[in-house]
Design a protein around this motif. Structure first.
Motif, mmCIF file in Angstrom:
data_model
loop_
_atom_site.group_PDB
_atom_site.id
_atom_site.type_symbol
_atom_site.label_atom_id
_atom_site.label_comp_id
_atom_site.label_asym_id
_atom_site.label_seq_id
_atom_site.Cartn_x
_atom_site.Cartn_y
_atom_site.Cartn_z
ATOM 1 N N VAL A 1 0.851 -1.100 -0.178
ATOM 2 C CA VAL A 1 -0.033 -0.017 -0.005
ATOM 3 C C VAL A 1 0.905 1.328 -0.092
ATOM 4 C CG1 VAL A 1 -1.607 1.402 1.347
ATOM 5 C CG2 VAL A 1 -2.060 -1.146 1.028
ATOM 6 N N THR A 2 1.887 1.329 0.847
ATOM 7 C CA THR A 2 2.805 2.572 0.816
ATOM 8 C C THR A 2 3.525 2.559 -0.186
ATOM 9 O OG1 THR A 2 4.212 1.149 2.227
ATOM 10 C CG2 THR A 2 2.792 2.436 3.511
ATOM 11 N N SER B 1 2.893 1.843 -3.190
ATOM 12 C CA SER B 1 2.030 2.303 -4.476
ATOM 13 C C SER B 1 1.661 3.711 -4.102
ATOM 14 C CB SER B 1 0.426 1.492 -4.301
ATOM 15 O OG SER B 1 -0.270 2.006 -3.347
ATOM 16 N N ILE B 2 1.503 4.222 -2.899
ATOM 17 C CA ILE B 2 1.237 5.478 -2.631
ATOM 18 C C ILE B 2 2.539 6.356 -3.250
ATOM 19 C CG2 ILE B 2 0.879 7.375 -0.887
ATOM 20 C CD1 ILE B 2 -1.072 5.170 0.574
ATOM 21 N N LYS B 3 3.618 5.867 -2.734
ATOM 22 C CA LYS B 3 4.964 6.482 -3.347
ATOM 23 C C LYS B 3 4.986 6.635 -4.697
ATOM 24 C CE LYS B 3 8.849 5.009 -0.937
ATOM 25 N NZ LYS B 3 9.746 4.151 -0.780
ATOM 26 N N LYS B 4 4.545 5.662 -5.334
ATOM 27 C CA LYS B 4 4.739 5.493 -6.691
ATOM 28 C C LYS B 4 3.619 6.378 -7.609
ATOM 29 C CE LYS B 4 4.437 2.326 -11.025
ATOM 30 N NZ LYS B 4 4.156 1.118 -11.103
ATOM 31 N N TYR B 5 2.515 6.463 -7.197
ATOM 32 C CA TYR B 5 1.285 7.189 -7.770
ATOM 33 C C TYR B 5 1.087 8.594 -7.378
ATOM 34 C CZ TYR B 5 0.534 3.090 -10.489
ATOM 35 O OH TYR B 5 0.503 1.679 -11.129
ATOM 36 N N CYS B 6 1.743 8.806 -6.142
ATOM 37 C CA CYS B 6 1.576 10.367 -5.562
ATOM 38 C C CYS B 6 2.665 11.011 -5.580
ATOM 39 C CB CYS B 6 0.615 10.196 -4.355
ATOM 40 S SG CYS B 6 -1.014 9.392 -4.260
ATOM 41 N N SER B 7 3.953 10.519 -6.030
ATOM 42 C CA SER B 7 5.079 11.060 -5.949
ATOM 43 C C SER B 7 5.528 11.667 -4.631
ATOM 44 C CB SER B 7 5.101 12.433 -6.828
ATOM 45 O OG SER B 7 4.671 12.149 -8.107
ATOM 46 N N VAL B 8 5.439 10.382 -3.779
ATOM 47 C CA VAL B 8 6.113 10.597 -2.588
ATOM 48 C C VAL B 8 7.364 9.967 -2.328
ATOM 49 C CG1 VAL B 8 5.684 9.789 0.022
ATOM 50 C CG2 VAL B 8 3.620 10.484 -1.210
ATOM 51 N N VAL B 9 8.355 10.592 -1.973
ATOM 52 C CA VAL B 9 9.789 10.132 -2.032
ATOM 53 C C VAL B 9 10.496 9.782 -0.452
ATOM 54 C CG1 VAL B 9 10.099 11.361 -4.122
ATOM 55 C CG2 VAL B 9 10.620 12.527 -1.792
ATOM 56 N N VAL C 1 6.637 9.842 6.109
ATOM 57 C CA VAL C 1 5.312 10.275 5.922
ATOM 58 C C VAL C 1 4.526 9.417 6.554
ATOM 59 C CG1 VAL C 1 5.901 12.147 4.034
ATOM 60 C CG2 VAL C 1 4.956 9.858 3.599
ATOM 61 N N PHE C 2 4.886 8.033 6.338
ATOM 62 C CA PHE C 2 3.885 6.980 6.755
ATOM 63 C C PHE C 2 4.350 6.647 8.354
ATOM 64 C CE2 PHE C 2 5.000 6.050 2.506
ATOM 65 C CZ PHE C 2 3.848 6.357 1.892
ATOM 66 N N ALA C 3 5.062 7.472 8.986
ATOM 67 C CA ALA C 3 5.561 6.864 10.356
ATOM 68 C C ALA C 3 4.261 7.137 11.402
ATOM 69 C CB ALA C 3 6.863 7.568 10.638
ATOM 70 N N ILE D 1 -2.008 -5.357 -4.445
ATOM 71 C CA ILE D 1 -1.615 -4.266 -3.706
ATOM 72 C C ILE D 1 -1.479 -5.223 -2.319
ATOM 73 C CG2 ILE D 1 -2.212 -2.287 -2.492
ATOM 74 C CD1 ILE D 1 -1.182 -1.892 -5.301
ATOM 75 N N THR D 2 -0.456 -4.977 -1.475
ATOM 76 C CA THR D 2 -0.237 -5.909 -0.243
ATOM 77 C C THR D 2 0.077 -5.016 0.906
ATOM 78 O OG1 THR D 2 2.085 -5.844 -0.580
ATOM 79 C CG2 THR D 2 0.922 -7.679 -1.551
ATOM 80 N N GLU D 3 -0.002 -5.659 2.233
ATOM 81 C CA GLU D 3 0.404 -5.191 3.521
ATOM 82 C C GLU D 3 -0.538 -3.969 3.746
ATOM 83 O OE1 GLU D 3 4.345 -3.863 3.649
ATOM 84 O OE2 GLU D 3 5.175 -5.616 2.489
#
Length: 497
Positions: free
Chosen positions: A317-318, A320-328, A332-334, A378-380
């Motif tokens: 899940v995280t 996929s968010i990094k890939k499609y929302c340009s999170v580097v 931010v997931f902490a 999509i996992t986890e």
């Protein structure tokens, strides 16, 4: 009344007059005709025969079907297998029968005895020697050139759609073929098909709002099931180590191109398997369905092409968010605060009271899922949104769960099952708390299911696949209503329309 409706009513009146005349002479809807042949059988046997060969064979046939075209003495009949041209020459029959031929209308169902031959243009045809009107059609079929083009009417009057639209018939024939293949596939892997209750005292197995009904004899409220999961896992506890069910689920939700309040699901459970095993099985199943249906592992859907011979993408899940929302930055997931800040920065709608995992999934649902085209697991998934999935042994915040996304839509959901009864009881309590706080989709506490787990369920993996969306994929259908014979529709203001 529109001019079109006036014309149709006039045609219906004319047909009723013809029916009245028939009733005066004989039984209007006879039931003694015995069909011996079908269009497809005749075409398969004799399409390759020449005109001279057919004359030498003197092949006779007895068929029945609906008149869908008329051109002089040539009539095209349509039965459940296809179409056959009939030659009915008035001059070959007595005057009374010749008049009856003139009274035929498009949509009438007739039975015909005759002999196979080829016309001057080489068309395989049945020359009628005897005929019988079996069913008088009182309503005219749609225009043969326009067809039934009104989408609403196609869904509301599926029976007319199936008469005039070959593509619709092919979709539902493919659906039946897919269902049959799935059964054969799982039986070949030693799964046993079972049936579980559709009316339940406690709705469980999914976070969804149920339909409520009442059992008069027991004087108790009951629910239409939202999923068969908890009953299927009871069977695993009982010793049936591989079970599957193909049947209806009911969820009290809105209508859309992807949602219908009742839908068909495949659910299956395998003891001593992990969620990774089911991802592998799912890849194999999709590939083999594609080959069985289309002869190739490649499938086209709404402008995209998928090759199910290729390994499916696997992303957390995280990730996929990094890939499609340009999170580097993984930081931010902490925490709940940083995830909420990310959601705000992406203009995601969410409730400030929600947990980190629930907000995380809202980001995925609103910003990621629709962007995933190629087959992707999509996992986890966060534990807060996975009340029946096994907690990951290395990271207690996530579960051993996956969803399969293809073409921007979920087709499957699976996980390693939670078989710890104490953990399950705590998860049910959390669901009840959410329900008490206003979440109409949260689960009830199922005491009997916890009791079943206390007897001991082996390590198990389970999965659900939406059959309707699966058929959409393999028939390149844009709306779920295209693959449901009788989709739910909003009622017409005038029920006579």
């Amino acid at each position: 009344m529109t001019e079109e409706n006036h014309d149709e009513n006039k045609l219906i009146a004319q047909r009723r007059e013809k029916l009245t005349a028939i009733r005066a002479k004989r039984v209007a809807f006879p039931n003694g005709f015995i069909r011996q042949d079908t269009s497809s059988d005749l075409i398969e046997k004799y399409e390759a025969k020449t005109k001279e060969e057919l004359e030498g064979l003197a092949v006779t046939a007895v068929i029945a079907g609906r008149i869908i075209r008329m051109r002089g003495p040539f009539v095209v009949l349509q039965d459940g297998s296809g179409q056959m041209q009939i030659y009915i020459n008035n001059k070959s029959f007595l005057e009374e029968q010749a008049e009856e031929i003139k009274s035929f209308d498009l949509g009438d169902i007739i039975g015909v005895h005759g002999e196979m031959f080829r016309t001057g243009k080489g068309e395989l045809t049945l020359r009628a020697s005897k005929f019988e009107l079996l069913t008088k059609s009182l309503r005219p079929l749609p225009d043969k050139h326009k067809g039934l083009t009104d989408t609403e009417m196609r869904y509301r009057q599926r029976y007319v759609d199936l008469i005039v639209n070959e593509q619709s018939r092919k979709i539902f024939q493919t659906r039946s073929r897919i269902m049959r293949f799935i059964r054969q596939y799982f039986e070949s892997l030693d799964f046993m098909e079972v049936e579980t209750p559709m009316m339940q005292v406690i709705p469980g197995g999914a976070t969804a709002r149920p339909f409520i009904t009442h059992h008069n004899a027991l004087d108790q409220e009951m629910y239409l099931r939202v999923a068969p999961e908890l009953f299927l896992k009871r069977l695993v506890v009982g010793g049936f180590e591989r079970v599957f069910e193909l049947n209806r689920n009911f969820r009290n939700e809105g209508l859309s191109t992807r949602h219908n309040p009742e839908f068909t699901m495949l659910e299956f459970y395998q003891a001593y398997a992990r969620y990774q095993d089911l991802m592998d099985l799912t890849e194999d199943l999709f590939r083999k369905i594609a080959i069985d249906i289309g002869g190739s592992s490649k499938v086209s859907f709404q402008g995209s092409e998928y090759d199910f011979a290729e390994p499916f993408i696997r992303l957390s899940v995280t990730d996929s968010i990094k890939k499609y929302c340009s999170v580097v930055d993984d930081s931010v997931f902490a925490s709940a605060e940083s995830v909420a800040a990310l959601a705000n920065s992406l203009d995601v709608n969410f409730d400030e009271s929600w947990s980190k995992g629930k907000v995380l999934m809202e980001i995925f649902d609103q910003k990621v899922e629709a962007e995933i085209d190629q087959p992707t697991f999509i996992t986890e998934y966060p534990i807060e949104v996975s009340p029946l999935a096994r907690r990951n042994e290395e990271n207690p915040e996530i579960t051993d769960r996956f969803e399969l996304i293809i073409g921007g839509r979920e087709l499957a959901n699976g996980f390693s099952e939670l078989n710890d009864p104490e953990d399950q009881a705590e998860r049910f309590k959390e669901q009840v708390a959410q329900k008490d706080s206003g979440d109409s989709e949260a689960m009830h506490f199922d005491h009997d299911y916890v009791t079943a787990l206390e007897y001991g369920m082996p390590p198990t993996a389970g999965e659900g696949i939406g059959i309707d969306r699966l058929v959409m994929l393999f028939t390149d259908s844009a709306s779920i209503k295209d693959v449901l014979l009788f989709p739910h529709m909003r009622p017409l203001q005038d029920p006579t329309q």
